[in-house]
Design an enzyme around this catalytic site. Structure first.
Site, mmCIF file in Angstrom:
data_model
loop_
_atom_site.group_PDB
_atom_site.id
_atom_site.type_symbol
_atom_site.label_atom_id
_atom_site.label_comp_id
_atom_site.label_asym_id
_atom_site.label_seq_id
_atom_site.Cartn_x
_atom_site.Cartn_y
_atom_site.Cartn_z
ATOM 1 N N GLU A 177 28.769 152.974 118.510
ATOM 2 C CA GLU A 177 29.016 154.667 119.215
ATOM 3 C C GLU A 177 27.991 155.014 119.125
ATOM 4 O OE1 GLU A 177 31.253 158.566 117.530
ATOM 5 O OE2 GLU A 177 30.458 157.108 115.866
ATOM 6 N N HIS A 237 39.670 159.205 119.046
ATOM 7 C CA HIS A 237 40.201 160.703 117.763
ATOM 8 C C HIS A 237 39.445 161.719 117.694
ATOM 9 C CE1 HIS A 237 36.255 158.301 115.962
ATOM 10 N NE2 HIS A 237 36.603 159.168 115.407
ATOM 11 N N ASP A 239 36.507 150.512 111.526
ATOM 12 C CA ASP A 239 35.555 150.758 112.577
ATOM 13 C C ASP A 239 34.482 149.996 110.969
ATOM 14 O OD1 ASP A 239 34.330 153.009 113.142
ATOM 15 O OD2 ASP A 239 36.451 154.317 113.227
ATOM 16 N N ASP A 276 29.976 153.210 113.744
ATOM 17 C CA ASP A 276 30.228 154.957 113.628
ATOM 18 C C ASP A 276 28.719 155.260 113.710
ATOM 19 O OD1 ASP A 276 31.701 157.286 113.512
ATOM 20 O OD2 ASP A 276 30.771 157.151 111.885
#
Length: 572
Positions: free
Chosen positions: A267, A339, A99, A207
């Site tokens: 994302e 998540h 990530d 992210d």
């Protein structure tokens, strides 16, 4: 397909390390625990494992507040453990993706510690600092530089008492936003990324990466209906003015010229199909695919905690639009949950005991037969469900805790607030992985950091692997189909019966091979020749097709009535 498009035939498995497998009995999952479960992932057949953050962090937002990008939080292990994970995964043909959280850092990151130390510190401009609003004194109500609302409730600005200025935090106050306008920030991030790739990591899931470019004047946003003192800042930082420039620069500085088969996933909340085409066009060299949120917003009303059941017609229209838009250029990520999302079987399927297994298999069938790269979130392959949270004390996620505090403090009905949290809380996805029917589901020998779902004695990996008719083995077969049937990875997509309330049907076609997917999103029988399907579902030529895979065993005929939550993949 070129080598750098290998991901079209791949399946990614997301691990939330804190909840996956604990190796040392402290109640928190860790990297050695992940290593111990690699054979399980190899048996499932996945090609890539994406790890949610394991970096050094105060854990204000469960690791998405990073204090050191180039070290591992002791909770999860060591850099040597990560090296071993990479080596062991690669030996099994599995790539490891980290990530990348670079819209913001922790307020405990050395960069921010320096930045806040004085107004003339060389790193002051590495973050967004502003004085109080004109006509206001710092610290008084309404003095924030803009009216933007944080995603975690309240103002997106925090006053730093030492310097009397505010810093921007789109998320927690302990997650200050980096200033990507500063080239030193960008180069520091790129250097860190190169360091990880040199260490053997195979790419990054980035992210909220489409928030890194902001309109530099940081103007006020439109006042929000529920909290008019706060405004919607998203038009000024979602897909901002320099975002494509930044991503192209990143690609050139980090990925260009490397021989490895790497993966870059952006994302991107609020991204449109038009945006996604630009982001994922291989010729533009930005990212390989995007995570978009349109389909997981269909059950949300006036705000995130205003929930309703998804209308299948809306779901088909949304996913179908993305299939059509990216048919010629670009690529999409396919997912039901992660998540940050509630459990798929409780949200889109049925977690009733009599339908859970069938509906979990159906969801896997439908998703993986779309065009795009499928993602499996840990436990999805078992049909894990939402957690039956009893009280407000059971919720741990900062977003959920803040919502409860604000909504109950404003006089909201506590039972209604709890009902909304049970449906939408991120805690649903973060309960421990259910490995077996021993204490704490085999996740830990200690006390788990998050509540274990009490249904682990019936829903667990040991039972699923031992049962050839389980959700696990159905997912294994669906994943194998993507690897062996070119029409799934490369075929055209055509949606059928778009207005039917319970039937999800589409075809995939490639080089003379046609596949038909039929799925009944209901607990009743569905006659494929029945009312509402005239002119929208032509089954001519499919009566003698081969059943490639079904979730309820062999039907009496390929086009026979669909049983509750039945899914079929036909080939001709």
């Amino acid at each position: 397909m070129t080598d750098d498009q290998w991901f079209r035939e791949a399946v990614v498995y997301q691990i939330y390390p804190r909840s996956f497998q604990d190796s040392d009995g402290d109640g928190i999952g860790d990297v050695p625990g992940i290593i111990s479960r690699l054979d399980y992932l190899q048996q499932l057949g996945v090609d890539v494992v994406w790890l949610s953050p394991i970096y050094t962090s105060p854990q204000d937002d469960n690791g998405y507040d990073i204090a050191d990008y180039q070290d591992i939080d002791p909770t999860f292990g060591t850099l040597a453990d990560v090296d071993e994970l990479v080596a062991q995964a690669h030996a099994r043909g599995i790539r490891i993706v980290m990530d990348l959280v670079v819209n913001h850092t922790s307020d405990e990151h050395p960069w921010f510690v320096e930045s806040r130390s004085s107004k003339d510190n060389p790193k002051r401009d590495w973050y967004w600092w502003r004085t109080a609003r004109d006509g206001h004194t710092a610290g008084e109500e309404g003095a924030e530089p803009t009216n933007w609302e944080s995603f975690f409730s309240g103002p997106a600005w925090e006053l730093d008492e030492a310097t009397g200025e505010y810093y921007l935090h789109l998320f927690s106050r302990k997650q200050p936003d980096l200033n990507w306008e500063n080239p030193e920030v960008r180069e520091a991030v790129y250097a860190m990324m190169r360091w990880w790739l040199d260490r053997g990591i195979d790419g990054f899931r980035m992210d909220v990466i489409n928030m890194i470019s902001k309109v530099t004047s940081l103007p006020d946003g439109k006042p929000l209906a529920a909290t008019p003192q706060l405004g919607d800042g998203t038009p000024h930082f979602l897909n901002g003015p320099r975002i494509h420039e930044f991503l192209q620069e990143m690609h050139a500085a980090v990925f260009e010229g490397r021989a490895e088969k790497l993966l870059t996933v952006g994302e991107m909340p609020g991204v449109t199909v038009e945006d996604a085409i630009l982001y994922t066009d291989p010729e533009r060299r930005e990212v390989d695919m995007v995570f978009q949120f349109e389909h997981v917003g269909l059950d949300i009303g006036a705000h995130k905690w205003d929930r309703s059941r998804v209308d299948l017609r809306d779901l088909k229209a949304s996913l179908g639009r993305w299939q059509d838009a990216l048919a010629e250029v670009g690529w999409n990520s396919l997912y039901w949950n992660n998540h940050d999302q509630p459990r798929a079987v409780s949200r889109f399927g049925s977690d009733a005991p009599e339908h859970r297994v069938a509906s979990a298999k159906l969801l896997g069938t439908v998703l993986h037969l779309h065009r795009g790269t499928p993602y499996v979130y840990q436990g999805e392959e078992l049909g894990m469900t939402n957690v039956p949270f009893a009280s407000a004390d059971d919720f741990l996620d900062i977003e959920s805790v803040n919502y409860y505090r604000l909504a109950s403090g404003a006089g909201g009905d506590v039972e209604s607030i709890l009902a909304n949290l049970r449906l939408g809380s991120r805690d649903n996805a973060r309960s421990p992985m259910q490995w077996d029917d021993s204490a704490h589901a085999g996740f830990t020998t200690g006390t788990p950091w998050s509540r274990t779902n009490p249904n682990y004695q019936e829903i667990n990996a040991a039972a699923a692997v031992a049962d050839d008719d389980s959700v696990f083995h159905h997912y294994r077969r669906v994943i194998e189909l993507r690897h062996t049937e070119p029409a799934i990875a490369h075929g055209d997509f055509h949606l059928l019966a778009p207005d039917h309330e319970t039937l999800y049907a589409f075809t995939r076609s490639h080089e003379g091979v046609d596949l038909l997917v039929l799925a009944n999103f209901s607990s009743g029988d569905l006659d494929l020749a029945g009312p509402g399907l005239e002119g929208t579902l032509d089954l001519d030529g499919w009566e003698s097709a081969t059943l490639l895979l079904g979730n309820l065993g062999e039907p009496t005929a390929p086009t026979a009535t669909l049983r509750p939550w039945e899914a079929r993949i036909l080939k001709r």
